[in-house]
Design a protein around this motif. Structure first.
Motif, PDB file in Angstrom:
ATOM      1  N   ARG A 171      -8.919   2.435  -2.142  1.00 12.18           N
ATOM      2  CA  ARG A 171      -8.304   3.737  -2.405  1.00 12.18           C
ATOM      3  C   ARG A 171      -6.793   3.560  -2.484  1.00 12.18           C
ATOM      4  N   LYS A 172      -6.151   4.206  -3.441  1.00 11.79           N
ATOM      5  CA  LYS A 172      -4.702   4.125  -3.558  1.00 11.79           C
ATOM      6  C   LYS A 172      -4.036   4.669  -2.290  1.00 11.79           C
ATOM      7  N   THR A 173      -2.988   4.009  -1.868  1.00 15.43           N
ATOM      8  CA  THR A 173      -2.322   4.398  -0.628  1.00 15.43           C
ATOM      9  C   THR A 173      -0.880   4.855  -0.855  1.00 15.43           C
ATOM     10  N   ASN A 174      -0.531   5.168  -2.100  1.00 20.50           N
ATOM     11  CA  ASN A 174       0.859   5.548  -2.362  1.00 20.50           C
ATOM     12  C   ASN A 174       1.223   6.907  -1.766  1.00 20.50           C
ATOM     13  N   LEU A 175       0.208   7.691  -1.371  1.00 24.25           N
ATOM     14  CA  LEU A 175       0.485   8.974  -0.712  1.00 24.25           C
ATOM     15  C   LEU A 175       1.045   8.793   0.688  1.00 24.25           C
ATOM     16  N   LEU A 176       0.770   7.651   1.315  1.00 24.42           N
ATOM     17  CA  LEU A 176       1.112   7.481   2.726  1.00 24.42           C
ATOM     18  C   LEU A 176       2.614   7.518   2.990  1.00 24.42           C
ATOM     19  N   PRO A 177       3.426   6.693   2.315  1.00 21.66           N
ATOM     20  CA  PRO A 177       4.865   6.797   2.567  1.00 21.66           C
ATOM     21  C   PRO A 177       5.450   8.143   2.148  1.00 21.66           C
ATOM     22  N   LYS A 178       4.897   8.751   1.106  1.00 19.15           N
ATOM     23  CA  LYS A 178       5.390  10.051   0.659  1.00 19.15           C
ATOM     24  C   LYS A 178       5.120  11.127   1.718  1.00 19.15           C
ATOM     25  N   ALA A 179       3.906  11.097   2.304  1.00 18.61           N
ATOM     26  CA  ALA A 179       3.571  12.085   3.331  1.00 18.61           C
ATOM     27  C   ALA A 179       4.453  11.908   4.559  1.00 18.61           C
ATOM     28  N   ARG A 180       4.712  10.665   4.933  1.00 13.68           N
ATOM     29  CA  ARG A 180       5.585  10.418   6.084  1.00 13.68           C
ATOM     30  C   ARG A 180       6.991  10.942   5.815  1.00 13.68           C
ATOM     31  N   GLN A 181       7.474  10.754   4.603  1.00 15.83           N
ATOM     32  CA  GLN A 181       8.812  11.248   4.269  1.00 15.83           C
ATOM     33  C   GLN A 181       8.849  12.769   4.285  1.00 15.83           C
ATOM     34  N   GLY A 241      -2.754  16.215  13.061  1.00 13.97           N
ATOM     35  CA  GLY A 241      -2.254  17.581  12.946  1.00 13.97           C
ATOM     36  C   GLY A 241      -0.951  17.648  12.175  1.00 13.97           C
ATOM     37  N   ALA A 242      -0.062  16.689  12.427  1.00 14.08           N
ATOM     38  CA  ALA A 242       1.202  16.655  11.688  1.00 14.08           C
ATOM     39  C   ALA A 242       0.948  16.440  10.201  1.00 14.08           C
ATOM     40  N   PHE A 243       0.088  15.482   9.869  1.00 15.64           N
ATOM     41  CA  PHE A 243      -0.224  15.230   8.457  1.00 15.64           C
ATOM     42  C   PHE A 243      -0.926  16.436   7.831  1.00 15.64           C
ATOM     43  N   LEU A 244      -1.685  17.189   8.635  1.00 16.66           N
ATOM     44  CA  LEU A 244      -2.337  18.403   8.126  1.00 16.66           C
ATOM     45  C   LEU A 244      -1.323  19.442   7.658  1.00 16.66           C
ATOM     46  N   SER A 245      -0.135  19.377   8.201  1.00 17.97           N
ATOM     47  CA  SER A 245       0.880  20.363   7.806  1.00 17.97           C
ATOM     48  C   SER A 245       1.445  20.097   6.419  1.00 17.97           C
ATOM     49  N   VAL A 246       1.179  18.894   5.865  1.00 13.84           N
ATOM     50  CA  VAL A 246       1.721  18.561   4.544  1.00 13.84           C
ATOM     51  C   VAL A 246       0.659  18.074   3.557  1.00 13.84           C
ATOM     52  N   LEU A 247      -0.590  17.934   4.014  1.00 17.55           N
ATOM     53  CA  LEU A 247      -1.647  17.391   3.159  1.00 17.55           C
ATOM     54  C   LEU A 247      -2.950  18.167   3.355  1.00 17.55           C
ATOM     55  N   PRO A 248      -3.856  18.131   2.368  1.00 15.90           N
ATOM     56  CA  PRO A 248      -5.197  18.676   2.574  1.00 15.90           C
ATOM     57  C   PRO A 248      -5.919  17.904   3.683  1.00 15.90           C
ATOM     58  N   PRO A 249      -6.940  18.521   4.311  1.00 19.15           N
ATOM     59  CA  PRO A 249      -7.580  17.904   5.474  1.00 19.15           C
ATOM     60  C   PRO A 249      -8.103  16.488   5.266  1.00 19.15           C
ATOM     61  N   ALA A 260      -6.487  13.381   7.419  1.00 19.10           N
ATOM     62  CA  ALA A 260      -7.257  12.574   8.376  1.00 19.10           C
ATOM     63  C   ALA A 260      -7.234  11.106   7.987  1.00 19.10           C
ATOM     64  N   LEU A 261      -7.386  10.847   6.718  1.00 17.14           N
ATOM     65  CA  LEU A 261      -7.456   9.469   6.225  1.00 17.14           C
ATOM     66  C   LEU A 261      -6.116   8.753   6.396  1.00 17.14           C
ATOM     67  N   LEU A 262      -5.042   9.387   5.968  1.00 20.99           N
ATOM     68  CA  LEU A 262      -3.751   8.724   5.984  1.00 20.99           C
ATOM     69  C   LEU A 262      -3.148   8.658   7.384  1.00 20.99           C
ATOM     70  N   ALA A 263      -3.385   9.667   8.211  1.00 22.63           N
ATOM     71  CA  ALA A 263      -2.903   9.594   9.598  1.00 22.63           C
ATOM     72  C   ALA A 263      -3.583   8.450  10.340  1.00 22.63           C
ATOM     73  N   GLY A 287       8.026   2.409   4.503  1.00 20.30           N
ATOM     74  CA  GLY A 287       7.036   2.834   3.522  1.00 20.30           C
ATOM     75  C   GLY A 287       6.373   1.669   2.832  1.00 20.30           C
ATOM     76  N   GLU A 288       7.129   0.615   2.602  1.00 18.09           N
ATOM     77  CA  GLU A 288       6.567  -0.581   1.958  1.00 18.09           C
ATOM     78  C   GLU A 288       5.482  -1.206   2.809  1.00 18.09           C
ATOM     79  N   THR A 289       5.727  -1.291   4.126  1.00 21.61           N
ATOM     80  CA  THR A 289       4.722  -1.836   5.039  1.00 21.61           C
ATOM     81  C   THR A 289       3.474  -0.969   5.044  1.00 21.61           C
ATOM     82  N   LEU A 290       3.666   0.334   5.080  1.00 23.58           N
ATOM     83  CA  LEU A 290       2.524   1.251   5.095  1.00 23.58           C
ATOM     84  C   LEU A 290       1.664   1.077   3.853  1.00 23.58           C
ATOM     85  N   GLU A 291       2.317   0.998   2.707  1.00 26.03           N
ATOM     86  CA  GLU A 291       1.572   0.944   1.450  1.00 26.03           C
ATOM     87  C   GLU A 291       0.815  -0.373   1.289  1.00 26.03           C
ATOM     88  N   CYS A 292       1.409  -1.465   1.733  1.00 25.16           N
ATOM     89  CA  CYS A 292       0.756  -2.765   1.509  1.00 25.16           C
ATOM     90  C   CYS A 292      -0.221  -3.124   2.616  1.00 25.16           C
TER      91      CYS A 292
END
Length: 283
Positions: free
Chosen positions: A4-14, A214-222, A226-229, A262-267
């Motif tokens: 699954r693509k993980t490019n959402l992860l650094p964006k959500a953290r930002q 819960g924090a990720f829920l404030s900026v992403l669909p459920p 859950a997946l990215l957190a 973000g680079e570490t998270l994505e790779c």
């Protein structure tokens, strides 16, 4: 399995750092300090109010609600239900961590009532706790899952289908945590293989994952939250792993939540989608 693509992860953290969402946490005193600091480290703002006469008012101002059944008390049970109802009324995303439902009839009954009344966006627990919500027998003692209550190649088809059925029944994303984490919305099933053994030896890491979700829920669909957190927290654990002992690991984990790139998270994210044939027959 497919990646699954993980490019959402650094964006959500930002996004968390940019928006600084208020996260209302009704959690247990064993982990309350770590949960608050974990949220601060990722850019969110924690509030840990649990008095029944104020929780609804505070939930109404929050971007997400997280509740936790650990070290349960009468007052916290009342507060969680009041806040859960208010969050549902205002369509504020909400997550319940069903700590201990595999070893306590009180908690199992309460969790069922909360889920029915408050319809959480995400239900989190270890595999033994998720199995208990499904009405299955479990082999754990205390709040920890046993080795038999972990995802394996042999039991994955059964566990995946049971979790999907629970997701469809409750309308919630199911987050079953363990050595391999399983996340499903009732249609798609994903596995996360991030984390390290030291995380299981540190009190409160499950609670920290709950509030981070819960924090990720404030900026992403459920489902994405859950997946990215889960991947995010697991990667931070991997980066914090140390031979210097658990005290050092504790500090290093908090450092990684704050400083990981973000680079570490994505790779480093190891997320796969499960597609195998499902053969589970409900009892």
């Amino acid at each position: 399995m497919t990646e699954r693509k993980t490019n959402l992860l650094p964006k959500a953290r930002q996004q968390l750092k940019n928006l600084a969402p208020l996260i209302h946490c009704i959690t247990n005193p064993i982990s309350i300090n770590d949960c608050a600091n974990a949220l601060l480290a990722v850019g969110a703002r924690p509030i840990m109010a649990e008095h029944p006469k104020e929780t609804e008012e505070i939930t109404a101002t929050a971007a997400a609600l997280t509740v936790n059944l650990g070290n349960i008390t009468d007052a916290r049970m009342e507060s969680m239900l009041l806040s859960g109802k208010k969050a549902k009324e205002l369509e504020i995303p909400r997550i319940i961590d069903v700590v201990g439902v595999s070893c306590s009839r009180l908690r199992l009954a309460y969790a069922g009532h909360f889920i029915n009344v408050c319809t959480p966006s995400v239900i989190k627990g270890n595999l033994a706790e998720i199995k208990s919500l499904c009405g299955e027998d479990i082999s754990s003692t205390g709040i920890d899952a046993s080795d038999q209550d972990q995802i394996s190649q042999d039991n994955l088809p059964y566990r995946a289908t049971a979790a999907k059925q629970l997701a469809k029944k409750t309308g919630a994303v199911i987050l079953a945590s363990g050595k391999t984490d399983l996340i499903t919305d009732g249609d798609q099933v994903f596995l996360v293989n991030n984390g390290c053994a030291q995380m299981a030896r540190l009190t409160g890491t499950g609670c920290m994952l709950n509030v981070l979700t819960g924090a990720f829920l404030s900026v992403l669909p459920p489902m994405d939250a859950a997946l990215l957190a889960t991947a995010f927290f697991g990667i931070c654990g991997e980066e914090a792993e140390t031979p210097d002992g658990m005290g050092s690991f504790h500090v290093r984990l908090l450092d990684q939540l704050d400083r990981i790139t973000g680079e570490t998270l994505e790779c480093r994210a190891r997320i796969t989608q499960y597609h195998e044939e499902e053969i589970y027959e409900p009892r």
